[in-house]
Design a protein around this motif. Structure first.
Motif, mmCIF file in Angstrom:
data_model
loop_
_atom_site.group_PDB
_atom_site.id
_atom_site.type_symbol
_atom_site.label_atom_id
_atom_site.label_comp_id
_atom_site.label_asym_id
_atom_site.label_seq_id
_atom_site.Cartn_x
_atom_site.Cartn_y
_atom_site.Cartn_z
ATOM 1 N N ARG A 29 0.867 -1.189 0.000
ATOM 2 C CA ARG A 29 0.000 0.000 0.000
ATOM 3 C C ARG A 29 0.894 1.225 0.000
ATOM 4 N N LYS A 30 0.573 2.161 -0.891
ATOM 5 C CA LYS A 30 1.399 3.366 -0.999
ATOM 6 C C LYS A 30 0.484 4.566 -1.267
ATOM 7 N N ARG A 31 0.688 5.615 -0.526
ATOM 8 C CA ARG A 31 -0.095 6.842 -0.745
ATOM 9 C C ARG A 31 0.348 7.505 -2.042
ATOM 10 N N SER A 32 -0.616 8.056 -2.755
ATOM 11 C CA SER A 32 -0.322 8.757 -4.004
ATOM 12 C C SER A 32 0.501 10.010 -3.701
ATOM 13 N N SER A 33 1.487 10.269 -4.523
ATOM 14 C CA SER A 33 2.291 11.480 -4.334
ATOM 15 C C SER A 33 1.501 12.730 -4.736
ATOM 16 N N ASN A 34 0.501 12.553 -5.612
ATOM 17 C CA ASN A 34 -0.326 13.684 -6.054
ATOM 18 C C ASN A 34 -1.422 14.033 -5.058
ATOM 19 N N ASP A 35 -1.959 12.998 -4.383
ATOM 20 C CA ASP A 35 -3.079 13.212 -3.471
ATOM 21 C C ASP A 35 -2.941 12.223 -2.317
ATOM 22 N N GLU A 36 -2.589 12.712 -1.148
ATOM 23 C CA GLU A 36 -2.341 11.881 0.032
ATOM 24 C C GLU A 36 -3.555 11.028 0.430
ATOM 25 N N ARG A 37 -4.744 11.457 0.030
ATOM 26 C CA ARG A 37 -5.957 10.704 0.402
ATOM 27 C C ARG A 37 -6.086 9.400 -0.372
ATOM 28 N N ILE A 38 -5.393 9.302 -1.495
ATOM 29 C CA ILE A 38 -5.499 8.127 -2.363
ATOM 30 C C ILE A 38 -4.412 7.118 -2.013
ATOM 31 N N VAL A 39 -4.851 5.892 -1.733
ATOM 32 C CA VAL A 39 -3.912 4.803 -1.435
ATOM 33 C C VAL A 39 -3.906 3.847 -2.617
ATOM 34 N N LYS A 40 -2.707 3.609 -3.147
ATOM 35 C CA LYS A 40 -2.554 2.701 -4.287
ATOM 36 C C LYS A 40 -2.081 1.341 -3.788
ATOM 37 N N LEU A 41 -2.583 0.306 -4.451
ATOM 38 C CA LEU A 41 -2.218 -1.069 -4.107
ATOM 39 C C LEU A 41 -1.519 -1.719 -5.272
ATOM 40 N N SER A 42 -0.521 -2.515 -4.950
ATOM 41 C CA SER A 42 0.113 -3.340 -5.976
ATOM 42 C C SER A 42 0.553 -4.649 -5.322
ATOM 43 N N LEU A 43 0.808 -5.630 -6.147
ATOM 44 C CA LEU A 43 1.220 -6.941 -5.660
ATOM 45 C C LEU A 43 2.718 -6.987 -5.384
ATOM 46 N N THR A 44 3.083 -7.767 -4.401
ATOM 47 C CA THR A 44 4.485 -8.086 -4.157
ATOM 48 C C THR A 44 4.802 -9.310 -5.022
ATOM 49 N N PRO A 45 6.070 -9.677 -5.125
ATOM 50 C CA PRO A 45 6.386 -10.918 -5.844
ATOM 51 C C PRO A 45 5.648 -12.130 -5.246
ATOM 52 N N LYS A 46 5.504 -12.155 -3.927
ATOM 53 C CA LYS A 46 4.771 -13.252 -3.272
ATOM 54 C C LYS A 46 3.302 -13.263 -3.720
ATOM 55 N N GLY A 47 2.676 -12.076 -3.770
ATOM 56 C CA GLY A 47 1.284 -11.973 -4.217
ATOM 57 C C GLY A 47 1.135 -12.401 -5.664
#
Length: 141
Positions: free
Chosen positions: A83-101
């Motif tokens: 989970r990573k907060r968007s650099s453009n808008d702190e309210r937006i949390v972006k999700l991405s998979l790890t290699p394990k996922g």
């Protein structure tokens, strides 16, 4: 219909019972991957789309952020997602998979077929049921 409040005359009860039964069919298969059913749904969305916001994920899975946040926190602790907060808008949390996922996708490939076998209806019946369910869900939007 004699008594509209009789359990046997309720539409909601067989849908509820079916949902519980289908999820129970998934449980032993998902235990092999060490994921819960909601976590499996998150993984499916992320396997289809490399990155999603929590909002996008919530829309696709019909879940609110109050339900998603603890779910995603557990997935992050299990090192399946980032989970990573968007650099453009702190309210937006972006999700991405790890290699394990990402690696779990290969292990999960047999699940749809195994579920289909355990439910015991034909592919055609399953498609009809799915179309009806989607029609009902889309009417809500």
């Amino acid at each position: 219909m004699k008594d509209p409040l009789s359990l046997k005359n309720q539409l909601c009860f067989p849908i509820y019972a079916l949902a519980k039964e289908v999820i129970n069919q998934y449980r032993p298969l998902l235990d092999e991957l060490d994921v819960t059913y909601p976590q499996y749904l998150v993984l499916i969305v992320l396997w289809d789309n490399e990155e999603q916001t929590v909002g996008q994920l919530g829309e696709k899975l019909f879940l609110d952020s109050g339900t998603l946040t603890p779910l995603l926190k557990r997935m992050e602790q299990k090192e399946m997602v980032i989970r990573k907060r968007s650099s453009n808008d702190e309210r937006i949390v972006k999700l991405s998979l790890t290699p394990k996922g990402t690696a779990l996708k290969e292990k999960a490939k047999s699940i749809p077929h195994r579920i289909m076998e355990s439910i015991g209806i034909s592919q055609e019946e399953l498609l009809i049921l799915k179309e009806i369910i989607i029609k009902i869900l889309n009417k809500k939007k």
